[in-house]
Design a protein around this motif. Structure first.
Motif, PDB file in Angstrom:
ATOM      1  N   UNK A 151     -24.626 -38.088  -3.219  1.00  0.00           N
ATOM      2  CA  UNK A 151     -25.321 -37.601  -4.404  1.00  0.00           C
ATOM      3  C   UNK A 151     -26.672 -37.037  -3.988  1.00  0.00           C
ATOM      4  N   UNK A 152     -27.171 -36.097  -4.818  1.00  0.00           N
ATOM      5  CA  UNK A 152     -28.361 -35.329  -4.474  1.00  0.00           C
ATOM      6  C   UNK A 152     -29.586 -35.837  -5.216  1.00  0.00           C
ATOM      7  N   UNK A 153     -30.760 -35.371  -4.778  1.00  0.00           N
ATOM      8  CA  UNK A 153     -31.993 -35.750  -5.490  1.00  0.00           C
ATOM      9  C   UNK A 153     -32.200 -34.891  -6.743  1.00  0.00           C
ATOM     10  N   UNK A 154     -31.176 -34.162  -7.145  1.00  0.00           N
ATOM     11  CA  UNK A 154     -31.208 -33.362  -8.373  1.00  0.00           C
ATOM     12  C   UNK A 154     -30.061 -33.837  -9.248  1.00  0.00           C
ATOM     13  N   UNK A 155     -30.374 -34.656 -10.252  1.00  0.00           N
ATOM     14  CA  UNK A 155     -29.312 -35.301 -11.025  1.00  0.00           C
ATOM     15  C   UNK A 155     -28.568 -34.359 -11.955  1.00  0.00           C
ATOM     16  N   UNK A 156     -29.175 -33.224 -12.288  1.00  0.00           N
ATOM     17  CA  UNK A 156     -28.509 -32.309 -13.229  1.00  0.00           C
ATOM     18  C   UNK A 156     -27.589 -31.303 -12.543  1.00  0.00           C
ATOM     19  N   UNK A 157     -27.429 -31.451 -11.226  1.00  0.00           N
ATOM     20  CA  UNK A 157     -26.581 -30.510 -10.495  1.00  0.00           C
ATOM     21  C   UNK A 157     -25.115 -30.874 -10.711  1.00  0.00           C
ATOM     22  N   UNK A 158     -24.340 -29.905 -11.160  1.00  0.00           N
ATOM     23  CA  UNK A 158     -22.904 -30.148 -11.320  1.00  0.00           C
ATOM     24  C   UNK A 158     -22.162 -29.628 -10.109  1.00  0.00           C
ATOM     25  N   UNK A 159     -21.438 -30.529  -9.453  1.00  0.00           N
ATOM     26  CA  UNK A 159     -20.625 -30.114  -8.308  1.00  0.00           C
ATOM     27  C   UNK A 159     -19.363 -29.427  -8.819  1.00  0.00           C
ATOM     28  N   UNK A 160     -18.839 -28.511  -7.995  1.00  0.00           N
ATOM     29  CA  UNK A 160     -17.522 -27.946  -8.287  1.00  0.00           C
ATOM     30  C   UNK A 160     -16.676 -28.083  -7.026  1.00  0.00           C
ATOM     31  N   UNK A 161     -15.380 -28.344  -7.212  1.00  0.00           N
ATOM     32  CA  UNK A 161     -14.482 -28.402  -6.060  1.00  0.00           C
ATOM     33  C   UNK A 161     -14.525 -27.025  -5.391  1.00  0.00           C
ATOM     34  N   UNK A 162     -14.676 -27.021  -4.049  1.00  0.00           N
ATOM     35  CA  UNK A 162     -14.780 -25.748  -3.330  1.00  0.00           C
ATOM     36  C   UNK A 162     -16.215 -25.431  -2.927  1.00  0.00           C
ATOM     37  N   UNK A 163     -17.200 -26.117  -3.550  1.00  0.00           N
ATOM     38  CA  UNK A 163     -18.591 -25.969  -3.102  1.00  0.00           C
ATOM     39  C   UNK A 163     -18.691 -26.497  -1.673  1.00  0.00           C
ATOM     40  N   UNK A 164     -19.725 -26.065  -0.978  1.00  0.00           N
ATOM     41  CA  UNK A 164     -19.950 -26.556   0.387  1.00  0.00           C
ATOM     42  C   UNK A 164     -21.319 -27.211   0.477  1.00  0.00           C
ATOM     43  N   UNK A 165     -21.364 -28.277   1.257  1.00  0.00           N
ATOM     44  CA  UNK A 165     -22.626 -28.964   1.527  1.00  0.00           C
ATOM     45  C   UNK A 165     -22.979 -28.676   2.984  1.00  0.00           C
ATOM     46  N   UNK A 166     -24.185 -28.136   3.202  1.00  0.00           N
ATOM     47  CA  UNK A 166     -24.630 -27.856   4.570  1.00  0.00           C
ATOM     48  C   UNK A 166     -25.822 -28.746   4.890  1.00  0.00           C
ATOM     49  N   UNK A 167     -25.707 -29.463   6.006  1.00  0.00           N
ATOM     50  CA  UNK A 167     -26.807 -30.285   6.505  1.00  0.00           C
ATOM     51  C   UNK A 167     -27.529 -29.442   7.552  1.00  0.00           C
ATOM     52  N   UNK A 168     -28.868 -29.350   7.444  1.00  0.00           N
ATOM     53  CA  UNK A 168     -29.587 -28.504   8.406  1.00  0.00           C
ATOM     54  C   UNK A 168     -30.937 -29.111   8.752  1.00  0.00           C
ATOM     55  N   UNK A 169     -31.518 -28.585   9.840  1.00  0.00           N
ATOM     56  CA  UNK A 169     -32.883 -28.973  10.170  1.00  0.00           C
ATOM     57  C   UNK A 169     -33.721 -27.712  10.292  1.00  0.00           C
ATOM     58  N   UNK A 170     -35.015 -27.852  10.061  1.00  0.00           N
ATOM     59  CA  UNK A 170     -35.912 -26.702  10.122  1.00  0.00           C
ATOM     60  C   UNK A 170     -36.657 -26.710  11.439  1.00  0.00           C
TER      61      UNK A 170
END
Length: 183
Positions: A151-170
């Protein structure tokens, strides 16, 4: 006296008026003052000593010096990527928290790093995770091929099947000026 690091003082000398003018005309084409300002301190005609470098070399020195004064740019380096296969919500206290059921497809997700959510190739959220679980356990790293719930630090975000989560560093990189006088 404190000098603004985004201002570069320049002194121009030449053997005859024509060459000084030619250099000043090139300086006039400088269009990157939003990156770093050129401040013409002095220009004039004078003897050129043997160790004076030709204009092109001076320009390279100038470009490097300008670049070194630019604020650093930030580059994103992907660490891992996961596809959202299912969405559900869990009740925490009195509120429902959206959770994405994901499978890591490359690299790994590391909870303490930064994340972004993409839908059809567009980034729709950037931030950090509030939870990362494998089955019922809180974990900090999920590797390729593993399933997880997050889960994200944005509670109003609606996930959809097919979305992608990318983990990155700056990573901070030194910017380079794009000014090109055309020679």
């Amino acid at each position: 006296m404190e000098r603004d690091s985004n201002v570069l003082p320049v002194i121009i000398k030449g053997d005859v008026d024509g060459s000084v003018e030619a250099i000043l005309n090139i300086i006039d084409t400088y269009d990157a003052s939003h990156e770093c300002e050129l401040e013409l301190v002095h220009s004039g005609v004078g003897d050129i000593s043997a160790n004076d470098v030709n204009l092109a070399e001076t320009f390279n020195d100038l470009q490097e010096e300008l670049s070194s004064r630019l604020p650093c740019a930030v580059e994103e380096h992907p660490v891992g990527e996961a596809a959202i296969l299912a969405t559900f919500s869990v009740t925490e206290g009195k509120k429902k928290v959206p959770v994405a059921g994901c499978r890591v497809q490359k690299g790994q997700l590391e909870k303490q790093k930064k994340f972004k959510l993409t839908r059809n190739g567009h980034v729709i959220w950037k931030g950090s995770l509030t939870s990362l679980k494998h089955q019922k356990d809180d974990i900090s790293i999920v590797k390729t091929g593993m399933d997880c719930g997050l889960s994200l630090d944005e509670e109003n975000m609606e996930f959809k099947v097919g979305d992608r989560i990318v983990c990155y560093e700056e990573k901070q990189i030194q910017a380079k000026t794009f000014w090109d006088p055309g020679f």
